[in-house]
Design an enzyme around this catalytic site. Structure first.
Site, PDB file in Angstrom:
ATOM      1  N   GLU A   1      -5.533 -10.906  -0.025  1.00 13.58           N
ATOM      2  CA  GLU A   1      -6.423 -10.309   0.975  1.00 13.58           C
ATOM      3  C   GLU A   1      -7.901 -10.324   0.544  1.00 13.58           C
ATOM      4  O   GLU A   1      -8.662  -9.419   0.822  1.00 13.58           O
ATOM      5  CB  GLU A   1      -5.967  -8.881   1.319  1.00 13.58           C
ATOM      6  CG  GLU A   1      -4.499  -8.829   1.726  1.00 13.58           C
ATOM      7  CD  GLU A   1      -4.079  -7.531   2.338  1.00 13.58           C
ATOM      8  OE1 GLU A   1      -4.920  -6.799   2.868  1.00 13.58           O
ATOM      9  OE2 GLU A   1      -2.858  -7.236   2.303  1.00 13.58           O
TER      10      GLU A   1
ATOM     11  N   GLU B   1       0.815  -1.220   0.000  1.00 10.40           N
ATOM     12  CA  GLU B   1       0.000   0.000   0.000  1.00 10.40           C
ATOM     13  C   GLU B   1       0.852   1.276   0.000  1.00 10.40           C
ATOM     14  O   GLU B   1       0.860   2.058   0.944  1.00 10.40           O
ATOM     15  CB  GLU B   1      -0.937  -0.025   1.209  1.00 10.40           C
ATOM     16  CG  GLU B   1      -1.889  -1.191   1.186  1.00 10.40           C
ATOM     17  CD  GLU B   1      -2.704  -1.325   2.464  1.00 10.40           C
ATOM     18  OE1 GLU B   1      -2.864  -0.341   3.190  1.00 10.40           O
ATOM     19  OE2 GLU B   1      -3.174  -2.439   2.731  1.00 10.40           O
TER      20      GLU B   1
HETATM   21  O1  G3I Z   1      -3.101  -8.161  19.800  1.00  9.12           O
HETATM   22  C1  G3I Z   1      -3.585  -6.904  20.317  1.00  9.12           C
HETATM   23  C2  G3I Z   1      -4.372  -7.134  21.600  1.00  9.12           C
HETATM   24  O2  G3I Z   1      -3.495  -7.654  22.605  1.00  9.12           O
HETATM   25  C3  G3I Z   1      -4.975  -5.803  22.070  1.00  9.12           C
HETATM   26  O3  G3I Z   1      -5.810  -6.035  23.196  1.00  9.12           O
HETATM   27  C4  G3I Z   1      -5.806  -5.197  20.936  1.00  9.12           C
HETATM   28  C5  G3I Z   1      -6.318  -3.838  21.343  1.00  9.12           C
HETATM   29  O4  G3I Z   1      -7.083  -3.320  20.261  1.00  9.12           O
HETATM   30  O5  G3I Z   1      -4.995  -4.995  19.752  1.00  9.12           O
HETATM   31  C6  G3I Z   1      -4.490  -6.252  19.281  1.00  9.12           C
HETATM   32  O6  G3I Z   1      -3.695  -6.020  18.144  1.00  9.12           O
HETATM   33  C7  G3I Z   1      -4.457  -5.704  16.976  1.00  9.12           C
HETATM   34  C8  G3I Z   1      -4.094  -6.728  15.888  1.00  9.12           C
HETATM   35  O7  G3I Z   1      -4.741  -6.394  14.648  1.00  9.12           O
HETATM   36  C9  G3I Z   1      -4.501  -8.135  16.274  1.00  9.12           C
HETATM   37  O8  G3I Z   1      -5.912  -8.186  16.389  1.00  9.12           O
HETATM   38  C10 G3I Z   1      -4.051  -4.311  16.526  1.00  9.12           C
HETATM   39  O9  G3I Z   1      -4.535  -3.366  17.474  1.00  9.12           O
HETATM   40  C11 G3I Z   1      -4.701  -4.006  15.178  1.00  9.12           C
HETATM   41  O10 G3I Z   1      -4.187  -2.775  14.675  1.00  9.12           O
HETATM   42  C12 G3I Z   1      -4.296  -5.111  14.184  1.00  9.12           C
HETATM   43  O11 G3I Z   1      -4.994  -4.834  12.967  1.00  9.12           O
HETATM   44  C13 G3I Z   1      -4.482  -5.511  11.811  1.00  9.12           C
HETATM   45  C14 G3I Z   1      -4.236  -4.419  10.750  1.00  9.12           C
HETATM   46  O12 G3I Z   1      -3.859  -5.009   9.501  1.00  9.12           O
HETATM   47  C15 G3I Z   1      -3.095  -3.488  11.180  1.00  9.12           C
HETATM   48  O13 G3I Z   1      -1.908  -4.234  11.266  1.00  9.12           O
HETATM   49  C16 G3I Z   1      -5.535  -6.509  11.314  1.00  9.12           C
HETATM   50  O14 G3I Z   1      -5.635  -7.608  12.222  1.00  9.12           O
HETATM   51  C17 G3I Z   1      -5.128  -7.027   9.940  1.00  9.12           C
HETATM   52  O15 G3I Z   1      -6.154  -7.858   9.395  1.00  9.12           O
HETATM   53  C18 G3I Z   1      -4.899  -5.859   8.984  1.00  9.12           C
HETATM   54  O16 G3I Z   1      -4.475  -6.368   7.759  1.00  9.12           O
HETATM   55  C19 G3I Z   1      -4.241  -5.390   6.733  1.00  9.12           C
HETATM   56  C20 G3I Z   1      -3.027  -5.828   5.919  1.00  9.12           C
HETATM   57  O17 G3I Z   1      -1.910  -6.014   6.750  1.00  9.12           O
HETATM   58  C21 G3I Z   1      -2.750  -4.814   4.801  1.00  9.12           C
HETATM   59  N1  G3I Z   1      -3.933  -4.607   3.954  1.00  9.12           N
HETATM   60  C22 G3I Z   1      -5.144  -4.240   4.724  1.00  9.12           C
HETATM   61  C23 G3I Z   1      -5.441  -5.312   5.771  1.00  9.12           C
HETATM   62  C24 G3I Z   1      -6.758  -5.058   6.468  1.00  9.12           C
HETATM   63  O18 G3I Z   1      -6.676  -3.895   7.206  1.00  9.12           O
END
Ligand code: G3I
Length: 392
Positions: free
Chosen positions: A301, A185
């Site tokens: 994705e 991205e």
């Molecule tokens: O693991 C922690 C947990 O301990 C905590 O309590 C919680 C609080 O909100 O956060 C948890 O971590 C989160 C993690 O996902 C696991 O669930 C992060 O906050 C959250 O930001 C993270 O979001 C991920 C996001 O990318 C940002 O990295 C999503 O799971 C993931 O599906 C998403 O994937 C992205 C691709 O990498 C790039 N393209 C878009 C796609 C969808 O957004």
């Protein structure tokens, strides 16, 4: 597609108040759909469950492989390390695993001077032990960077930090990775930067050359991995997506003309079920243009966001399956497409629950398996798409 801080605020808003959709108000738990929204959704198409009938439950990875395709999904450590039933479904259906978050900067880099490979290594071993390929996501992104990054990295040391990260991580997984999303991205023509690049600390500190630098550092560190440029927002017949497709092609032509070791393009496929400006001809042409650059293509994705579809599960599942069917029928015609990866396998574990919840608070249903790990019409749509795909 969002920055960490905004996303956190956005999440808080969602958690705190019922979302007010531009297309209708959320009144209590019942959402009133506007006529425009209902008419615009695919679910009105005259499809029935019967349209997605398949003759067997042969797993998706086997159906895909019979046409020279790879099928798999994003999986994460918390789910795969603790949920035995999900794990066995994942092994049954997937020929490749991409860690959802465990290979991102914020997961690998607790501090500017340390790396934590523990969860990435567990997932790499899980894939290896279960006969799956393993793909890396992602080495360079401008979102969700660890807090220390913003306080530490600057114009003077950016190249050192970028090269050190890529080299250390790619060497650590060298020989284990089928493909890397080297950059993720990095395009946004609305930002008015060279080559339609998105605002990014890497662009500010290193200029557009940071992308070539990333690919060359990865190629030197893991000469056997397929190096992928992964990008979002390219599938719809809108002026924004058209501008993004144009920018992507121009940038790739430029990079390839300099001999940059880019082997494949990943087109992020988060489908919005309530959007309908999908133009098969334009999408087909874009994929053909990518293939003309000598690039393989991965459908990355893939999921169908049902946030604004009616609550009725039968209606919703048909609409979601229709989107999978319509999109894959087009993209799989392009023989340069080598892999299809859904962003998750089961509704039990999907980012959409957190990032695109429904205003009626009904559980979302974006993926091939439901939250009880039973196949849905979306699974059938994927199965039919692989069965009907031309052999590679
Ligand atoms: O693991 C922690 C947990 O301990 C905590 O309590 C919680 C609080 O909100 O956060 C948890 O971590 C989160 C993690 O996902 C696991 O669930 C992060 O906050 C959250 O930001 C993270 O979001 C991920 C996001 O990318 C940002 O990295 C999503 O799971 C993931 O599906 C998403 O994937 C992205 C691709 O990498 C790039 N393209 C878009 C796609 C969808 O957004």
């Amino acid at each position: 597609m969002f920055n960490n801080r905004l996303c956190t605020r956005r999440q808080a808003i969602r958690l705190g108040v019922t979302a007010v959709s531009g297309l209708g108000l959320a009144i209590g738990a019942k959402k009133i759909y506007s006529r425009q929204e209902i008419q615009s959704s695919d679910y009105q198409q005259k499809r029935t469950a019967q349209d997605f009938a398949v003759d067997s439950q042969t797993p998706l990875k086997i159906r895909a492989a019979s046409k020279g395709l790879i099928y798999g999904a994003a999986g994460n450590y918390p789910a795969l390390s603790s949920d035995a039933n999900f794990k066995s479904r994942f092994v049954q259906e997937c020929g490749i695993l991409v860690p959802e978050n465990e290979l991102k900067w914020y997961a690998l880099r607790p501090t500017e001077s340390s790396f934590d490979f523990s969860k990435g290594d567990w997932l790499a071993k899980f894939a290896r032990d279960n006969g799956m390929l393993f793909r890396g996501h992602n080495l360079v992104w401008n979102q969700f960077m660890p807090e220390w990054f913003w306080k530490t990295v600057n114009k003077q040391n950016a190249e050192k930090y970028l090269t050190e990260h890529i080299t250390t991580v790619a060497k650590h997984y060298a020989g284990q990775v089928h493909s890397w999303d080297v950059v993720n991205e990095v395009i946004d023509p609305k930002h008015g930067k060279p080559y339609g690049l998105a605002n990014s600390p890497w662009l500010d500190f290193l200029g557009p050359e940071y992308i070539e630098l990333a690919f060359r550092a990865t190629a030197e560190s893991d000469p056997n991995a397929l190096l992928v440029f992964n990008e979002a927002g390219l599938k719809y017949d809108t002026s924004e997506h058209e501008a993004r497709r144009t920018s992507v092609l121009k940038l790739l032509e430029h990079l390839k003309s300099k001999g940059t070791p880019i082997h494949a393009f990943g087109t992020e496929s988060h489908i919005l079920a309530h959007e309908t400006p999908f133009n098969a001809k334009k999408l087909r042409t874009f994929l053909s243009d990518l293939a003309s650059l000598g690039l393989k293509i991965l459908i990355t994705e893939l999921d169908v966001i049902d946030q604004k579809l009616p609550a009725d599960i039968k209606v919703r599942d048909i609409a979601v399956a229709s989107h999978y069917h319509d999109y894959l029928s087009v993209v799989l015609e392009e023989k340069a497409v080598m892999a299809v990866l859904t962003w998750g396998l089961s509704d039990r574990y999907t980012w959409i629950s957190q990032f695109s919840p429904r205003s009626d608070e009904a559980p979302v249903r974006p993926l091939p398996f439901d939250s009880d790990l039973q196949p849905k019409l979306a699974w059938n749509a994927l199965a039919k798409a692989f069965d009907n795909a031309p052999k590679r």
